[in-house]
Design a protein around this motif. Structure first.
Motif, PDB file in Angstrom:
ATOM      1  N   PRO A  11     -83.993  26.398  15.637  1.00 24.82           N
ATOM      2  CA  PRO A  11     -83.815  25.879  17.006  1.00 24.82           C
ATOM      3  C   PRO A  11     -83.558  24.375  17.023  1.00 24.82           C
ATOM      4  O   PRO A  11     -84.014  23.650  16.150  1.00 24.82           O
ATOM      5  N   HIS A  12     -82.775  23.952  18.034  1.00 27.96           N
ATOM      6  CA  HIS A  12     -82.467  22.540  18.228  1.00 27.96           C
ATOM      7  C   HIS A  12     -83.238  22.014  19.439  1.00 27.96           C
ATOM      8  O   HIS A  12     -83.465  22.752  20.406  1.00 27.96           O
ATOM      9  N   THR A  13     -83.602  20.755  19.390  1.00 25.87           N
ATOM     10  CA  THR A  13     -84.417  20.156  20.449  1.00 25.87           C
ATOM     11  C   THR A  13     -83.559  19.421  21.468  1.00 25.87           C
ATOM     12  O   THR A  13     -82.721  18.589  21.094  1.00 25.87           O
ATOM     13  N   CYS A  14     -83.776  19.705  22.711  1.00 25.73           N
ATOM     14  CA  CYS A  14     -83.074  18.998  23.786  1.00 25.73           C
ATOM     15  C   CYS A  14     -83.644  17.584  23.895  1.00 25.73           C
ATOM     16  O   CYS A  14     -84.866  17.414  23.998  1.00 25.73           O
ATOM     17  N   PRO A  15     -82.809  16.552  23.914  1.00 31.19           N
ATOM     18  CA  PRO A  15     -83.314  15.182  23.980  1.00 31.19           C
ATOM     19  C   PRO A  15     -83.902  14.811  25.342  1.00 31.19           C
ATOM     20  O   PRO A  15     -84.597  13.804  25.455  1.00 31.19           O
ATOM     21  N   MET A  16     -83.648  15.638  26.357  1.00 31.19           N
ATOM     22  CA  MET A  16     -84.153  15.312  27.694  1.00 31.19           C
ATOM     23  C   MET A  16     -85.500  15.967  27.980  1.00 31.19           C
ATOM     24  O   MET A  16     -86.462  15.297  28.352  1.00 31.19           O
ATOM     25  N   CYS A  17     -85.594  17.266  27.753  1.00 29.56           N
ATOM     26  CA  CYS A  17     -86.827  17.970  28.116  1.00 29.56           C
ATOM     27  C   CYS A  17     -87.739  18.229  26.928  1.00 29.56           C
ATOM     28  O   CYS A  17     -88.909  18.580  27.101  1.00 29.56           O
ATOM     29  N   GLY A  18     -87.207  18.066  25.688  1.00 28.12           N
ATOM     30  CA  GLY A  18     -88.019  18.249  24.493  1.00 28.12           C
ATOM     31  C   GLY A  18     -88.223  19.695  24.087  1.00 28.12           C
ATOM     32  O   GLY A  18     -88.901  19.975  23.096  1.00 28.12           O
ATOM     33  N   SER A  19     -87.641  20.632  24.817  1.00 26.38           N
ATOM     34  CA  SER A  19     -87.774  22.050  24.485  1.00 26.38           C
ATOM     35  C   SER A  19     -86.785  22.427  23.390  1.00 26.38           C
ATOM     36  O   SER A  19     -85.762  21.770  23.190  1.00 26.38           O
ATOM     37  N   GLU A  20     -87.087  23.527  22.688  1.00 25.28           N
ATOM     38  CA  GLU A  20     -86.238  23.980  21.601  1.00 25.28           C
ATOM     39  C   GLU A  20     -85.419  25.191  22.043  1.00 25.28           C
ATOM     40  O   GLU A  20     -85.917  26.080  22.736  1.00 25.28           O
ATOM     41  N   TYR A  21     -84.143  25.199  21.579  1.00 27.59           N
ATOM     42  CA  TYR A  21     -83.239  26.285  21.953  1.00 27.59           C
ATOM     43  C   TYR A  21     -82.348  26.632  20.765  1.00 27.59           C
ATOM     44  O   TYR A  21     -81.981  25.763  19.972  1.00 27.59           O
ATOM     45  N   ASP A  22     -82.005  27.907  20.660  1.00 27.11           N
ATOM     46  CA  ASP A  22     -81.054  28.322  19.632  1.00 27.11           C
ATOM     47  C   ASP A  22     -79.642  27.887  19.992  1.00 27.11           C
ATOM     48  O   ASP A  22     -78.837  27.581  19.119  1.00 27.11           O
ATOM     49  N   ARG A  23     -79.349  27.871  21.307  1.00 23.63           N
ATOM     50  CA  ARG A  23     -78.011  27.457  21.758  1.00 23.63           C
ATOM     51  C   ARG A  23     -78.181  26.360  22.807  1.00 23.63           C
ATOM     52  O   ARG A  23     -78.307  26.626  24.003  1.00 23.63           O
TER      53      ARG A  23
END
Length: 362
Positions: A11-23
Motif C-alpha cells: 500500500p501507498h500512503t496519501c500525503p494529505m490524509c495519511g491513510s494507505e491505499y493499494d490504488r
C-alpha cells in the motif's frame, strides 16, 4: 518468459490524509487532492523530455540501472508509486527496472512531450535539466584530447531536433544539429554542468570531464568488474586504477581519503593506494581523485615548503625531529595527519623530508 519482482509497491500512503491505499489514484480522484510541489513538477518535466511514457495521468519510467531508478523514486517522493524489476530468462540481458506513478491529474500535462516537445513557452530549469540529462544525455569525444568533450541528445528527426534546440536555448545552450543528434561543446558544456548540479547515481559517467573517468563510471554503473591482477608484474593499467577507485567511491562514498581507499583495497585484488596515486595523479591524491571526477578527503591546501615548516615547528616545540610514529602525536592540530603527509613529500622518504626541514631550521 519474464519474471516480475515488486521492489516497492502498495500500500501507498496519501500525503494529505495519511491513510494507505493499494490504488492511490482512485483515492485522489474521489477524496484528497494533493498538489504537486515545484520539485516534483520539474522531475516530471525532465522525465517527459527524456522519453518516458505518460499515459492517463501516470508516468512510466524504465531503465536497466537500479541506482538511477531508486534516485528518481526518491526525487518524486509520495508520487513515486510502484517499482518493479523485470528479469528476462536470457541471462545476457540486464533486468529492467520500472517505476509507475499513481494516476494524478498534475501528470497529464506532460503527455506528448517526448514526441512533440513541451509547450512553446516552457523554460528549462536546473532540476528538469539534471533529470533529462541523466536519462537521455550523452558524452562523446571528438578527438584524443579530454578537452574535445561534446554533449549530445539523440534527435532522429527534424521535429525532435527543433524542440530539443529550443528547450536548450532557454538554458543558454546554443546547440547544433549534427546527423541524428543535437550537440554542443567547449565552454558551453562546462557551463551546462555548472548549471544542472552534481552527478546522479547510476548516471555519473555522464558528468565525466575525462574519457578515462567516463569509462570507469560507466563500467561500475552497469556492474562490470575488472579481474584481480598481479601488481608485482606491473599489469595494472590506468583504466584498472580508475575503475577500482570509482568502485571504492561507490562503496565508501566521497570525499574519499588515501587511508580509506587503502583499507578498502586490501584483499580485493585492487591495486594499492600507492599504485593508484602514482598512475593517475603522479603521486598527488587530489590529482588522483580529480582524474575520475571525485573529491579527495583529508588533504590540505598547503605547499611542500609549508609541510617542512610544520616539521620545524614540531622540533622547536618539542626539541626533537619526529619519527613517523611520533608525528601525529606532536603535530599542531590544524596540520595534516601522517596519512595526509604523502601529498607533500614529492616522492621523497621521511628521512629526506627531515633533512630538508633541518636545512630550513638552520
Amino acid at each position: 518468459m519474464t519474471e516480475r519482482e515488486t521492489l516497492r509497491g502498495p500500500p501507498h500512503t496519501c500525503p494529505m490524509c495519511g491513510s494507505e491505499y493499494d490504488r492511490l489514484g482512485r483515492h485522489w480522484g474521489s477524496t484528497c487532492e494533493p498538489a504537486l510541489s515545484d520539485h516534483q513538477r520539474s522531475v516530471l518535466a525532465g522525465l517527459a523530455l527524456s522519453g518516458c511514457t505518460v499515459d492517463d495521468g501516470s508516468i512510466i519510467v524504465q531503465t536497466t540501472t537500479r541506482p538511477l531508478i531508486e534516485w528518481t523514486a526518491d526525487q518524486l517522493g509520495w508520487l513515486a508509486g510502484t517499482l518493479t524489476r523485470v528479469n528476462d530468462d536470457n541471462s545476457n540481458r540486464d533486468p529492467i527496472y520500472r517505476l509507475t506513478t499513481p494516476t494524478h491529474w498534475g501528470v497529464e500535462q506532460y503527455e506528448g512531450w517526448s514526441s512533440s516537445g513541451p509547450p512553446a513557452d516552457y523554460e528549462l530549469d536546473a532540476t528538469a535539466a539534471r533529470v533529462w540529462w541523466a536519462y537521455a544525455g550523452g558524452l562523446q569525444w571528438q578527438g584524443v584530447y579530454d578537452s574535445q568533450r561534446t554533449a549530445t541528445f539523440s534527435a532522429l528527426d527534424d521535429d525532435r531536433a527543433d524542440w530539443i534546440q529550443r528547450v536548450l536555448e532557454t538554458a543558454g545552450v546554443d546547440a547544433t544539429r549534427v546527423g541524428k543528434r543535437v550537440q554542443w561543446h567547449g565552454e558551453q558544456v562546462r557551463e551546462w554542468f555548472g548549471g544542472i548540479g552534481e552527478r546522479v547515481p547510476g548516471a555519473a559517467h555522464k558528468w565525466a570531464e575525462r574519457r578515462l573517468a567516463y569509462q570507469a563510471w560507466a563500467d561500475v554503473s552497469r556492474g562490470a568488474s575488472r579481474p584481480p591482477q598481479s601488481e608485482s608484474k606491473g599489469r595494472y593499467t590506468d583504466e584498472d586504477c580508475a575503475h577500482y577507485l570509482v568502485q571504492a567511491v561507490v562503496d565508501i562514498g566521497e570525499p574519499i581519503s588515501q587511508t580509506e581507499y587503502a583499507e578498502w583495497a586490501r584483499g580485493t585484488g585492487a591495486p594499492s593506494m600507492d599504485t593508484v596515486r602514482d598512475r593517475l595523479g603522479s603521486g598527488s591524491w587530489p590529482d588522483t581523485c580529480s582524474a575520475v571526477g571525485v573529491t579527495a578527503a583529508g588533504t590540505f591546501d598547503i605547499s611542500y615548503d609549508d609541510f617542512l615548516d610544520i616539521l620545524v615547528e614540531i622540533h622547536d616545540a618539542h626539541g626533537t625531529w619526529p619519527k613517523t610514529t611520533e608525528y601525529d602525536d606532536l603535530r599542531p592540530s590544524d596540520s595534516p595527519s601522517l596519512a595526509q603527509v604523502y601529498e607533500y613529500q614529492e616522492h621523497e622518504g621521511w628521512g629526506d623530508a627531515i633533512e630538508r626541514a633541518k636545512q630550513r631550521a638552520d
